[in-house]
Design an enzyme around this catalytic site. Structure first.
Site, PDB file in Angstrom:
ATOM      1  N   ASP A  34       0.859  -1.191   0.000  1.00 62.78           N
ATOM      2  CA  ASP A  34       0.000   0.000   0.000  1.00 62.78           C
ATOM      3  C   ASP A  34       0.894   1.241   0.000  1.00 62.78           C
ATOM      4  O   ASP A  34       1.944   1.253   0.643  1.00 62.78           O
ATOM      5  CB  ASP A  34      -0.918   0.014   1.237  1.00 62.78           C
ATOM      6  N   ASP A  61       4.451   2.741  -3.832  1.00 64.68           N
ATOM      7  CA  ASP A  61       3.425   3.030  -4.829  1.00 64.68           C
ATOM      8  C   ASP A  61       3.629   2.108  -6.022  1.00 64.68           C
ATOM      9  O   ASP A  61       4.755   1.968  -6.515  1.00 64.68           O
ATOM     10  CB  ASP A  61       3.595   4.501  -5.246  1.00 64.68           C
ATOM     11  N   SER A 128     -16.214  -1.902 -10.659  1.00 65.28           N
ATOM     12  CA  SER A 128     -17.304  -1.132 -10.065  1.00 65.28           C
ATOM     13  C   SER A 128     -18.501  -1.121 -10.999  1.00 65.28           C
ATOM     14  O   SER A 128     -18.346  -1.192 -12.220  1.00 65.28           O
ATOM     15  CB  SER A 128     -16.805   0.299  -9.856  1.00 65.28           C
ATOM     16  N   THR A 130     -19.913   1.329 -11.696  1.00 72.76           N
ATOM     17  CA  THR A 130     -19.772   2.570 -12.450  1.00 72.76           C
ATOM     18  C   THR A 130     -19.538   2.287 -13.943  1.00 72.76           C
ATOM     19  O   THR A 130     -19.845   3.125 -14.786  1.00 72.76           O
ATOM     20  CB  THR A 130     -18.629   3.434 -11.861  1.00 72.76           C
ATOM     21  N   TYR A 153     -12.679   8.719 -13.222  1.00 73.25           N
ATOM     22  CA  TYR A 153     -12.582   7.548 -12.340  1.00 73.25           C
ATOM     23  C   TYR A 153     -13.275   6.340 -12.992  1.00 73.25           C
ATOM     24  O   TYR A 153     -12.714   5.253 -13.089  1.00 73.25           O
ATOM     25  CB  TYR A 153     -13.216   7.855 -10.971  1.00 73.25           C
ATOM     26  N   LYS A 157     -11.892   2.517 -14.615  1.00 69.48           N
ATOM     27  CA  LYS A 157     -12.382   1.150 -14.342  1.00 69.48           C
ATOM     28  C   LYS A 157     -12.723   0.451 -15.658  1.00 69.48           C
ATOM     29  O   LYS A 157     -12.430  -0.736 -15.834  1.00 69.48           O
ATOM     30  CB  LYS A 157     -13.608   1.189 -13.419  1.00 69.48           C
ATOM     31  N   TYR A 180     -18.356  -4.049  -7.925  1.00 69.30           N
ATOM     32  CA  TYR A 180     -19.075  -3.748  -6.691  1.00 69.30           C
ATOM     33  C   TYR A 180     -20.162  -2.732  -6.957  1.00 69.30           C
ATOM     34  O   TYR A 180     -19.932  -1.762  -7.672  1.00 69.30           O
ATOM     35  CB  TYR A 180     -18.169  -3.130  -5.618  1.00 69.30           C
ATOM     36  N   ASN A 202     -19.050   9.938   0.073  1.00 64.04           N
ATOM     37  CA  ASN A 202     -20.113   8.933  -0.038  1.00 64.04           C
ATOM     38  C   ASN A 202     -21.170   9.099   1.038  1.00 64.04           C
ATOM     39  O   ASN A 202     -20.924   9.678   2.092  1.00 64.04           O
ATOM     40  CB  ASN A 202     -19.510   7.525   0.005  1.00 64.04           C
ATOM     41  N   GLY A 300     -23.330  14.076 -12.392  1.00 63.06           N
ATOM     42  CA  GLY A 300     -22.786  12.748 -12.673  1.00 63.06           C
ATOM     43  C   GLY A 300     -23.492  11.614 -11.959  1.00 63.06           C
ATOM     44  O   GLY A 300     -23.181  10.451 -12.197  1.00 63.06           O
TER      45      GLY A 300
HETATM   46  N1  UFG Z   1     -25.630  11.278  -1.617  1.00 65.73           N
HETATM   47  C1  UFG Z   1     -26.296  12.300  -0.984  1.00 65.73           C
HETATM   48  N2  UFG Z   1     -25.578  13.081  -0.110  1.00 65.73           N
HETATM   49  C2  UFG Z   1     -24.249  12.887   0.161  1.00 65.73           C
HETATM   50  C3  UFG Z   1     -23.591  11.822  -0.504  1.00 65.73           C
HETATM   51  C4  UFG Z   1     -24.318  11.045  -1.389  1.00 65.73           C
HETATM   52  O1  UFG Z   1     -27.475  12.536  -1.195  1.00 65.73           O
HETATM   53  O2  UFG Z   1     -23.681  13.635   0.950  1.00 65.73           O
HETATM   54  C5  UFG Z   1     -26.398  10.435  -2.544  1.00 65.73           C
HETATM   55  C6  UFG Z   1     -25.842  10.449  -3.953  1.00 65.73           C
HETATM   56  O3  UFG Z   1     -26.382  11.514  -4.683  1.00 65.73           O
HETATM   57  C7  UFG Z   1     -26.282   9.083  -4.453  1.00 65.73           C
HETATM   58  C8  UFG Z   1     -26.264   8.189  -3.212  1.00 65.73           C
HETATM   59  O4  UFG Z   1     -26.269   9.092  -2.105  1.00 65.73           O
HETATM   60  O5  UFG Z   1     -27.593   9.161  -4.913  1.00 65.73           O
HETATM   61  C9  UFG Z   1     -25.029   7.334  -3.125  1.00 65.73           C
HETATM   62  O6  UFG Z   1     -23.906   8.153  -3.289  1.00 65.73           O
HETATM   63  P1  UFG Z   1     -22.419   7.658  -2.968  1.00 65.73           P
HETATM   64  O7  UFG Z   1     -21.503   8.812  -3.226  1.00 65.73           O
HETATM   65  O8  UFG Z   1     -22.381   7.029  -1.628  1.00 65.73           O
HETATM   66  O9  UFG Z   1     -22.208   6.503  -4.007  1.00 65.73           O
HETATM   67  P2  UFG Z   1     -22.243   6.550  -5.601  1.00 65.73           P
HETATM   68  O10 UFG Z   1     -23.353   5.654  -5.996  1.00 65.73           O
HETATM   69  O11 UFG Z   1     -22.240   7.904  -6.155  1.00 65.73           O
HETATM   70  O12 UFG Z   1     -20.797   6.003  -5.908  1.00 65.73           O
HETATM   71  C10 UFG Z   1     -20.472   4.693  -5.688  1.00 65.73           C
HETATM   72  C11 UFG Z   1     -18.969   4.554  -5.442  1.00 65.73           C
HETATM   73  C12 UFG Z   1     -18.191   4.970  -6.642  1.00 65.73           C
HETATM   74  C13 UFG Z   1     -18.708   4.271  -7.860  1.00 65.73           C
HETATM   75  C14 UFG Z   1     -20.208   4.466  -7.996  1.00 65.73           C
HETATM   76  C15 UFG Z   1     -20.783   3.698  -9.128  1.00 65.73           C
HETATM   77  O13 UFG Z   1     -18.578   5.354  -4.351  1.00 65.73           O
HETATM   78  O14 UFG Z   1     -16.855   4.614  -6.430  1.00 65.73           O
HETATM   79  O15 UFG Z   1     -20.834   4.016  -6.823  1.00 65.73           O
HETATM   80  O16 UFG Z   1     -22.111   4.027  -9.316  1.00 65.73           O
HETATM   81  F1  UFG Z   1     -18.151   4.773  -8.984  1.00 65.73           F
END
Ligand code: UFG
Length: 344
Positions: A34, A61, A128, A130, A153, A157, A180, A202, A300
């Protein structure tokens, strides 16, 4: 006692650390690389508290090719690799795409080069959901087409999967890419969990930090989506379920049970929950009231995504076992413990 030696890159990170614990429980010997750019070496002490075994640790790295070569000269008997190490903040990747292409792609290329040079054949790759973007059909299966990535990002992937699927043909390497959905939750011991450095991106760390009083308010990004309550739908999955799937994937490769040299599996529960449902469930299991406000959509974000998990169920014999309540309760227990934890 199984003594196969598994290299875990990114092993001090969130999913990496949980996977190490599951590998050790089955007798695998774990070696970690790591860079500690987004994590702490102290996580391995926490792993040791759970399993009684501290994995061998190398700090460098993967973009440093000569360090990687030196590593494989020192550790010649690795049986398989789980490659977690990568940057994963969507917003940061938009602001600094080269950082993401360099870090996530160059590290993979260096690792594959080294696998060829040192004759290593097995790798499990962190992918992911994604890669699907906003799918036309839900639940989304592994056969769904990849849409244009929403961020650099996401692009890394997609590119990584492409690189891996090309390399297997020429190099005789076996790959399992695990896509995932939204990993959340923490180990039952509350000794390891998600540890975002700085403000989390997140939802769940944002929820638990807000409930803890570290953040004043949770912003809900949009309530005007075409979903049951207007907020986005995601397939949240417990990190321990994800970790267990990695062990199964490793065993599949080591036993040569894979059906093709490049396999892809969705890791989700198959259930979609809205942001507002997630908040309500959290309030219930933690017995707290969350301060939140609806705000505008986040750039996004896809509206809705959840997994078709049939392939992983059938081929890997794996099924997510934990429900949303358990995911949020373990995340909350971890957040409570975190204030007393010294990781660095
Ligand atoms: N959300 C909020 N408020 C916040 C954070 C998130 O409302 O403060 C909402 C987002 O808009 C989304 C949901 O919570 O609707 C989940 O958001 P996350 O950021 O937790 O997760 P994402 O689905 O955006 O992202 C995750 C992974 C990414 C990956 C993506 C693929 O974190 O690495 O899924 O869809 F790319």
């Amino acid at each position: 006692m199984n003594k196969s030696k598994i290299l875990v890159t990114g092993g001090t990170g969130y999913i990496g650390s949980h996977t190490i614990v599951e590998l050790q429980a089955l007798g695998f010997e774990v070696i970690v690389i790591d860079s500690l750019k987004n994590s702490f070496a102290g996580v391995l002490n926490q792993v040791e508290k759970i399993s009684g075994i501290k994995p061998t640790f190398y700090e460098f790295d993967l973009c440093d090719k000569s360090a990687l070569d030196n590593f494989f000269y020192r550790e010649p008997n690795i049986d398989a690799i789980i490659h977690f190490a990568a940057l994963k903040a969507v917003g940061e990747s938009v602001d600094n795409p080269l950082l993401y292409y360099k870090n996530n792609i160059l590290s993979l290329i260096n690792l594959l080069d080294a696998m060829i040079k040192f004759n290593l054949k097995n790798i499990v790759f962190s992918s992911s959901c994604t890669v699907y973007g906003q799918p036309d059909v839900l639940p989304v299966s592994e056969q769904s087409p990849m849409k244009k990535a929403e961020s650099p990002y996401g692009q890394t992937k997609q590119m990584a999967e492409q690189i891996l699927s090309d390399v297997v043909k020429s190099a005789g390497i076996n790959v399992i890419a695990l896509r995932y959905f939204n990993p959340i939750g923490a180990h039952d011991s509350s000794l390891i969990g998600e540890f975002p450095i700085g403000a989390p991106n997140n939802l769940v760390p944002m929820i638990t930090q807000t409930a803890m009083g570290i953040r004043e308010k949770l912003m809900v990004f949009g309530d005007d989506y075409n979903t049951k309550d207007g907020s986005c739908v995601r397939d949240y999955i417990h990190v321990v379920d994800i970790a267990k799937a990695h062990v199964i994937a490793i065993e599949r490769l080591l036993k040569k049970n894979n059906k093709s040299p490049f396999e892809v599996f969705n890791l989700g529960t198959g259930n979609g929950f809205t942001v507002l449902e997630t908040i309500k469930t959290f309030e219930k299991v933690s017995n707290t009231k969350l301060n939140y406000e609806i705000t505008s959509r986040r750039n996004g974000d896809v509206e809705k995504v959840f997994a078709d998990t049939n392939l992983a169920n059938k081929e890997l014999g794996w099924k997510a076992e934990r429900d949303l309540e358990n995911m949020l309760l373990t995340a909350w227990n971890w957040q409570i413990k975190l204030k007393d934890l010294k990781l660095n």
